[in-house]
Design a protein around this motif. Structure first.
Motif, short mmCIF file in Angstrom:
data_model
loop_
_atom_site.label_atom_id
_atom_site.label_comp_id
_atom_site.label_asym_id
_atom_site.label_seq_id
_atom_site.Cartn_x
_atom_site.Cartn_y
_atom_site.Cartn_z
N LEU A 1 -7.95 0.36 -1.58
CA LEU A 1 -7.31 1.26 -2.59
C LEU A 1 -5.67 1.12 -2.61
O LEU A 1 -5.10 1.04 -3.68
CB LEU A 1 -7.53 2.75 -2.38
CG LEU A 1 -8.96 3.17 -2.58
CD1 LEU A 1 -9.23 4.66 -2.20
CD2 LEU A 1 -9.57 3.02 -3.92
N ALA A 2 -5.28 1.05 -1.31
CA ALA A 2 -3.74 0.79 -1.44
C ALA A 2 -3.21 -0.65 -2.10
O ALA A 2 -2.40 -0.88 -2.82
CB ALA A 2 -3.17 0.62 0.16
N ASP A 3 -4.07 -1.55 -1.88
CA ASP A 3 -3.86 -2.94 -2.67
C ASP A 3 -4.13 -2.83 -4.25
O ASP A 3 -3.26 -3.31 -4.82
CB ASP A 3 -4.67 -3.97 -2.06
CG ASP A 3 -4.37 -4.42 -0.62
OD1 ASP A 3 -3.35 -4.19 -0.50
OD2 ASP A 3 -5.26 -5.00 -0.01
N LEU A 4 -5.12 -2.32 -4.64
CA LEU A 4 -5.44 -1.86 -5.81
C LEU A 4 -4.53 -1.26 -6.83
O LEU A 4 -4.18 -1.63 -7.97
CB LEU A 4 -6.61 -1.15 -6.06
CG LEU A 4 -8.01 -2.23 -5.71
CD1 LEU A 4 -9.21 -1.34 -5.92
CD2 LEU A 4 -7.90 -3.70 -6.70
N PHE A 5 -3.91 0.01 -6.20
CA PHE A 5 -3.07 0.90 -6.80
C PHE A 5 -1.77 0.94 -6.20
O PHE A 5 -0.91 1.83 -6.90
CB PHE A 5 -3.67 2.13 -6.85
CG PHE A 5 -5.02 2.04 -7.76
CD1 PHE A 5 -5.11 1.96 -9.01
CD2 PHE A 5 -6.29 2.22 -6.92
CE1 PHE A 5 -6.55 1.75 -9.56
CE2 PHE A 5 -7.55 1.99 -7.55
CZ PHE A 5 -7.62 1.82 -8.96
N ARG A 6 -1.52 -0.07 -5.41
CA ARG A 6 0.21 0.20 -4.80
C ARG A 6 0.37 1.66 -4.19
O ARG A 6 1.14 2.21 -4.27
CB ARG A 6 1.13 -0.07 -5.64
CG ARG A 6 0.80 -1.54 -6.27
CD ARG A 6 1.98 -1.81 -7.13
NE ARG A 6 1.89 -3.30 -7.84
CZ ARG A 6 2.65 -3.98 -8.61
NH1 ARG A 6 3.47 -3.18 -9.16
NH2 ARG A 6 2.32 -5.05 -8.95
N LEU A 7 -0.64 2.07 -3.54
CA LEU A 7 -0.70 3.43 -2.89
C LEU A 7 -0.05 3.19 -1.36
O LEU A 7 -0.23 2.33 -0.73
CB LEU A 7 -1.83 4.05 -2.54
CG LEU A 7 -2.67 4.44 -3.87
CD1 LEU A 7 -4.34 4.85 -3.41
CD2 LEU A 7 -1.99 5.10 -4.94
#
Length: 360
Positions: free
Chosen positions: A275-281
């Motif tokens: 999720l961090a990679d997909l949405f820059r979280l």
């Protein structure tokens, strides 16, 4: 030379039937050894566009000298369909041999080689090999297709397992017909699911068993039903109609059970990274989002991560902005689809639409 009835019964049945065995060429090569009174036989293959050849199967007579090493023929110089004596290809060949190469179209190329330590092969031996050429093409192409499909299935099942998913097909009496390898192994363990003596699938959680019974009861088309398959570890189940293209082997399929294992422990860490990679979280936002994707509410996620409710709400607002969603329901659907692959796998028009790309 036409193959004799004995050759057809002994050699061709082993050649074609062997494609379904774990060692596809073994029985055929053993029978070829006996038929030609050879000491060693082997099949080598090369994939389409490939440069190197690999050994696909080999059979040795038990009387063959332990130190005998068959010479590698210059396969690229061989014309398809022609039988070569070993001396034609290599004047220094240490043992009598016959070699033949056939083209397998989209499956690449194949060579068949036989060797002896004693007397040379006869003209009738070469004619037998030539008569096998069209059958080797059919068997080689079939084996190549089976191997590719097996590799694709294995890859698909690994991807399915990566996203915590699985599936089973059952008939109208809930007898197990098929499933992915990991889920079938779960059934064999008998802890969450089991298999009765008559082949019927047994779901050990009573509410799950009742859901399946209700879904397949009667003659009407199966209506999608969802519920819990197990609570610890948490696993969900979705009962849906079977795929439209079942084929004759699965014509009796009544429904498909899709299984989703919810993340725990290290699994959540992996999903947070995705999720961090997909949405820059940020790492903290991604951990919080992974908790929400697993179905927990804001308060539950906050308690698990040691956050105050106010901090959790701030996290959720920032996540809404980065993912382009509005409200917790939309966020959970988007994150679940991305992490679990549900959007790509969904076949129901009644389900939520595929998620839009995140806003930047």
């Amino acid at each position: 030379m036409a193959l004799t009835r004995t050759d057809e019964n002994e050699l061709l049945t082993a050649l074609y039937g062997g494609m379904l065995e774990e060692e596809p060429w073994r029985l055929f090569l053993l029978r070829l050894l006996a038929r030609l009174r050879a000491d060693l036989a082997q099949v080598a293959v090369r994939p389409p566009g490939g440069q190197g050849w690999s050994l696909a199967g080999q059979a040795r007579d038990r009387r063959l000298s332990a130190g005998f090493v068959p010479p590698e023929p210059p396969r690229d110089r061989m014309r398809p369909g022609r039988v070569y004596a070993g001396a034609e290809l290599d004047g220094d060949s240490p043992a009598p041999a016959r070699h033949m190469r056939v083209g397998l179209a989209e499956a690449g190329d194949l060579t068949l080689s036989v060797f002896r330590e004693g007397a040379d092969f006869s003209a009738s031996d070469s004619a037998l090999l030539a008569g096998l050429a069209p059958h080797l093409v059919i068997a080689g192409r079939t084996g190549g297709r089976l191997e590719r499909e097996s590799a694709r299935i294995a890859l698909a099942e690994r991807e399915l397992a990566l996203f915590g998913g699985g599936w089973l097909l059952v008939d109208g009496q809930a007898r197990l017909l098929d499933g992915d390898a990991a889920t079938v192994a779960l059934v064999a363990q008998g802890r969450i699911m089991g298999r009765a003596a008559d082949g019927r699938l047994r779901l050990l959680l009573p509410e799950a068993e009742k859901l399946l019974e209700q879904a397949i009861a009667g003659g009407k088309p199966v209506a999608p039903r969802a519920g819990w398959l197990w609570h610890d570890p948490p696993m969900q189940m979705l009962v849906t109609p079977p795929p439209e293209r079942k084929g004759w082997a699965l014509a009796e399929a009544r429904c498909r059970i899709r299984i989703r294992a919810l993340p725990q422990g290290e699994g959540r860490g992996a999903e947070a990274a995705i999720l961090a990679d997909l949405f820059r979280l940020t790492p903290s936002e991604a951990s919080f989002a992974a908790r929400l994707a697993a179905g927990g509410g804001i308060a539950e996620a906050a308690g698990a991560l040691g956050l105050t409710i106010e901090t959790a709400r701030n996290y959720s607002k920032r996540i809404y902005g980065k993912t382009g969603t509005h409200g917790q329901g939309g966020l959970i659907r988007l994150l679940s689809a991305c992490v679990r692959g549900k959007a790509a796998a969904s076949e129901s028009s009644a389900g939520p639409p595929p998620p839009e790309p995140p806003r930047r």
